[in-house]
Design an enzyme around this catalytic site. Sequence first.
Site, short mmCIF file in Angstrom:
data_model
loop_
_atom_site.label_atom_id
_atom_site.label_comp_id
_atom_site.label_asym_id
_atom_site.label_seq_id
_atom_site.Cartn_x
_atom_site.Cartn_y
_atom_site.Cartn_z
N CYS A 34 7.36 -2.17 3.62
CA CYS A 34 7.06 -1.14 2.93
C CYS A 34 5.97 -0.30 4.00
N HIS A 35 5.88 1.04 3.68
CA HIS A 35 4.84 1.69 4.43
C HIS A 35 3.37 1.17 4.61
N THR A 36 2.84 0.97 3.21
CA THR A 36 1.48 0.49 3.25
C THR A 36 1.35 -0.68 4.35
N HIS A 93 3.84 -6.91 0.03
CA HIS A 93 3.58 -6.72 -1.57
C HIS A 93 5.00 -6.31 -2.13
N GLU A 94 6.24 -6.52 -1.49
CA GLU A 94 7.29 -6.13 -2.28
C GLU A 94 8.37 -7.29 -2.17
N CYS A 148 -3.09 -7.39 -17.18
CA CYS A 148 -3.96 -8.39 -18.12
C CYS A 148 -3.74 -8.41 -19.45
N CYS A 206 -8.11 -5.76 -20.28
CA CYS A 206 -9.12 -4.77 -19.72
C CYS A 206 -9.22 -3.72 -20.55
N CYS A 257 -6.11 -1.48 -19.45
CA CYS A 257 -4.86 -1.98 -20.28
C CYS A 257 -4.68 -1.74 -21.50
N CYS A 296 -4.70 -1.58 -14.21
CA CYS A 296 -5.42 -2.82 -14.69
C CYS A 296 -6.73 -2.97 -13.97
N ARG A 319 -9.34 -6.28 -9.79
CA ARG A 319 -9.45 -4.99 -8.82
C ARG A 319 -10.45 -5.24 -7.60
N CYS A 334 7.93 -2.76 -5.33
CA CYS A 334 7.43 -1.42 -5.02
C CYS A 334 8.17 -0.43 -5.27
N ARG A 384 15.50 0.64 3.61
CA ARG A 384 14.68 -0.43 3.35
C ARG A 384 15.19 -1.67 4.13
P1 NAD Z 1 10.18 7.29 4.26
O1 NAD Z 1 9.34 7.33 5.52
O2 NAD Z 1 11.25 6.32 4.12
O3 NAD Z 1 10.53 8.66 3.73
C1 NAD Z 1 9.79 10.11 3.94
C2 NAD Z 1 10.75 11.14 3.98
O4 NAD Z 1 10.07 12.04 4.18
C3 NAD Z 1 11.66 11.00 5.15
O5 NAD Z 1 13.04 11.14 5.15
C4 NAD Z 1 11.05 12.44 6.00
O6 NAD Z 1 12.21 12.88 6.87
C5 NAD Z 1 10.47 13.29 4.86
N1 NAD Z 1 9.55 14.16 5.53
C6 NAD Z 1 8.90 13.86 6.40
N2 NAD Z 1 8.07 15.28 6.47
C7 NAD Z 1 8.64 16.10 5.63
C8 NAD Z 1 8.46 17.59 5.21
N3 NAD Z 1 7.56 18.06 5.96
N4 NAD Z 1 9.16 17.98 4.24
C9 NAD Z 1 10.09 17.47 3.66
N5 NAD Z 1 10.37 16.25 3.92
C10 NAD Z 1 9.66 15.46 4.97
O7 NAD Z 1 8.92 6.93 3.11
P2 NAD Z 1 9.14 6.19 1.62
O8 NAD Z 1 9.19 4.59 1.95
O9 NAD Z 1 10.19 7.00 1.01
O10 NAD Z 1 7.48 6.38 1.34
C11 NAD Z 1 7.30 7.33 0.79
C12 NAD Z 1 5.78 7.74 0.74
O11 NAD Z 1 5.42 7.03 -0.79
C13 NAD Z 1 4.83 7.12 1.35
O12 NAD Z 1 3.45 7.61 1.60
C14 NAD Z 1 4.29 5.59 0.69
O13 NAD Z 1 3.26 5.22 1.32
C15 NAD Z 1 4.08 6.18 -0.50
N6 NAD Z 1 4.47 5.19 -1.84
C16 NAD Z 1 3.44 5.43 -2.65
C17 NAD Z 1 3.63 4.41 -3.84
C18 NAD Z 1 2.47 4.70 -4.83
O14 NAD Z 1 2.56 3.85 -5.90
N7 NAD Z 1 1.88 5.93 -5.32
C19 NAD Z 1 4.45 3.37 -3.80
C20 NAD Z 1 5.12 3.25 -2.69
C21 NAD Z 1 5.12 4.23 -1.42
C1 022 Z 2 2.45 0.81 -2.25
N1 022 Z 2 1.50 1.73 -2.22
C2 022 Z 2 2.25 2.55 -1.00
C3 022 Z 2 3.18 1.90 -0.62
N2 022 Z 2 3.60 1.02 -1.28
C4 022 Z 2 0.57 1.85 -2.87
C5 022 Z 2 -0.67 2.22 -2.33
C6 022 Z 2 -1.62 2.42 -3.14
C7 022 Z 2 -1.67 2.36 -4.46
C8 022 Z 2 -0.51 2.21 -4.93
C9 022 Z 2 0.67 1.95 -4.23
C10 022 Z 2 -2.78 2.74 -5.26
C11 022 Z 2 -2.89 3.97 -5.83
C12 022 Z 2 -4.27 4.04 -6.51
C13 022 Z 2 -4.79 2.44 -6.12
N3 022 Z 2 -4.02 1.89 -5.17
C14 022 Z 2 -6.10 2.14 -6.61
C15 022 Z 2 -5.94 1.32 -7.89
C16 022 Z 2 -7.22 1.10 -8.38
O1 022 Z 2 -8.20 1.27 -7.92
O2 022 Z 2 -7.24 0.20 -9.63
C17 022 Z 2 -3.99 0.65 -4.84
C18 022 Z 2 -3.66 -0.44 -5.11
C19 022 Z 2 -3.88 -1.72 -4.58
C20 022 Z 2 -4.62 -1.71 -3.56
C21 022 Z 2 -5.07 -0.77 -3.17
C22 022 Z 2 -4.89 0.64 -3.50
C23 022 Z 2 -4.98 -3.13 -2.90
O3 022 Z 2 -4.61 -4.12 -3.26
N4 022 Z 2 -5.67 -3.13 -1.75
C24 022 Z 2 -2.71 -0.38 -6.42
ZN ZN Z 3 5.11 -0.40 -1.10
#
Ligand code: NAD
Ligand code: 022
Ligand code: ZN
Length: 374
Positions: free
Chosen positions: A40-42, A62-63, A92, A95, A98, A106, A110, A169, A369
């Site tokens: 995954c991206h992170t 993480h996945e 948990c 906390c 939760c 949670c 953390r 994830c 993926r």
């Molecule tokens: P990815 O790279 O597979 O997909 C991103 C898409 O965005 C691509 O298809 C790309 O062409 C498009 N894109 C790029 N620039 C653009 C623009 N200007 N306008 C429209 N589309 C555009 O990535 P992903 O695996 O789908 O992840 C997406 C994001 O979600 C990442 O930043 C990732 O870290 C995040 N994420 C967050 C969480 C969370 O819990 N918040 C969990 C997992 C992933």
């Molecule tokens: C997963 N992520 C992106 C791609 N795959 C992702 C990254 C960060 C978070 C969630 C998903 C995230 C959002 C908010 C937080 N995190 C903070 C959570 C908190 O403070 O309670 C986050 C998480 C874990 C970690 C860091 C940031 C870590 O374990 N290092 C859930």
């Molecule tokens: Zn992820």
Amino acid sequence: MKTRAAVATAAGKPLEIMEVDLDGPRDGEVLVEIKATGICHTDEFTLSGADPEGLFPAILGHEGAGVVVDVGRGVTSVKKGDHVIPLYTPECRQCPSCLSRKTNLCTAIRATQGQGVMPDGTSRFSIGKEKLHHYMGCSTFSNFTVLPEIAVAKVDPAAPFDKICYIGCGVTTGIGAVINTAKVEEGATTAVFGLGGIGLNVIQGLKLAGADMIIGVDVNNDKKKWGERFGMTHFVNPKEVGDVVPHLVNLTKRGADQIGGADYTFDCTGNVNVMRQALEACHRGWGQSIIIGVAGAGQEIATRPFQLVTGRVWKGTAFGGARGRTDVPKIVDWYMAGKIQIDPMITHTLKLEEINKGFDLMHEGKSIRSVVVY
Ligand code: NAD
Ligand code: 022
Ligand code: ZN
């Protein structure tokens, strides 16, 4: 014991496949044999060195999905032989967070999770005398890993590891953002920015929720057929329409007053300019924009306060607002019942030795993926 792992030795370097030492589970911990893990991206964000909180050396990932092979003292919720998905957001159930029922974040472990160690402050991974950091509490780029009991979800043992690891994830994040965070209702008008591994899962979540209009927005025209496969009804390439916000507002005009804007929009790009577009493409009075994408360190979002004063709502979501031990097993059941799709999104399956190729494919935008099977 010894286990095979892909080790992140330093920022910017490829992962190195090697044998590492792993200590057994202590009180409240479980030893899991990881059978499959997504990339995954992170993982890439941390490996590249761009993550200011990144620690090295570490075992990333993480996945995952796997089987419990040993449990420490006091573990009651899982036993040897159970199939589990590791949770980077634990649950948990004790906390204040939760108990609040208002968040899935949670706080039980953390602080130590962020420091790359187990809740007792130590690491289970080492190479000789050198300690390795855990990552996001999971470290699924190792064939065996140790996790806190509260950070594993027990799932249907009939479910295939090489598919359900994605629920750890991407799947849960995308579908959960729709169901838990936005709470999208039937008939809604929606737009999804970024059709990667997260955006496509948002689309399938919107389809499940009964949204009427599901607009996919991506700069890559190849994503049109991907979006359509999961329920997208319209596609917009911002490079081809001039200013994307008025274009979307026009496309979503409805009702007697002919005011446009989506009921719900989702940022799945991590680009702060796109986040602004997603907010401003919402309907005045009630439109909600959900930030899923993780932006680079130090980035900031901006809009005019007028956008919020006129009733648009900006929200963010971590792990789709899912409570892992409760919600993840349900999503596995939905997959087993054919309610959601996963298989077509897993475009590449690799051996551990090929894990760096998975990072290249992600970089080049060639994969939705990639999954490593042990
Ligand atoms: P990815 O790279 O597979 O997909 C991103 C898409 O965005 C691509 O298809 C790309 O062409 C498009 N894109 C790029 N620039 C653009 C623009 N200007 N306008 C429209 N589309 C555009 O990535 P992903 O695996 O789908 O992840 C997406 C994001 O979600 C990442 O930043 C990732 O870290 C995040 N994420 C967050 C969480 C969370 O819990 N918040 C969990 C997992 C992933
Ligand atoms: C997963 N992520 C992106 C791609 N795959 C992702 C990254 C960060 C978070 C969630 C998903 C995230 C959002 C908010 C937080 N995190 C903070 C959570 C908190 O403070 O309670 C986050 C998480 C874990 C970690 C860091 C940031 C870590 O374990 N290092 C859930
Ligand atoms: Zn992820």
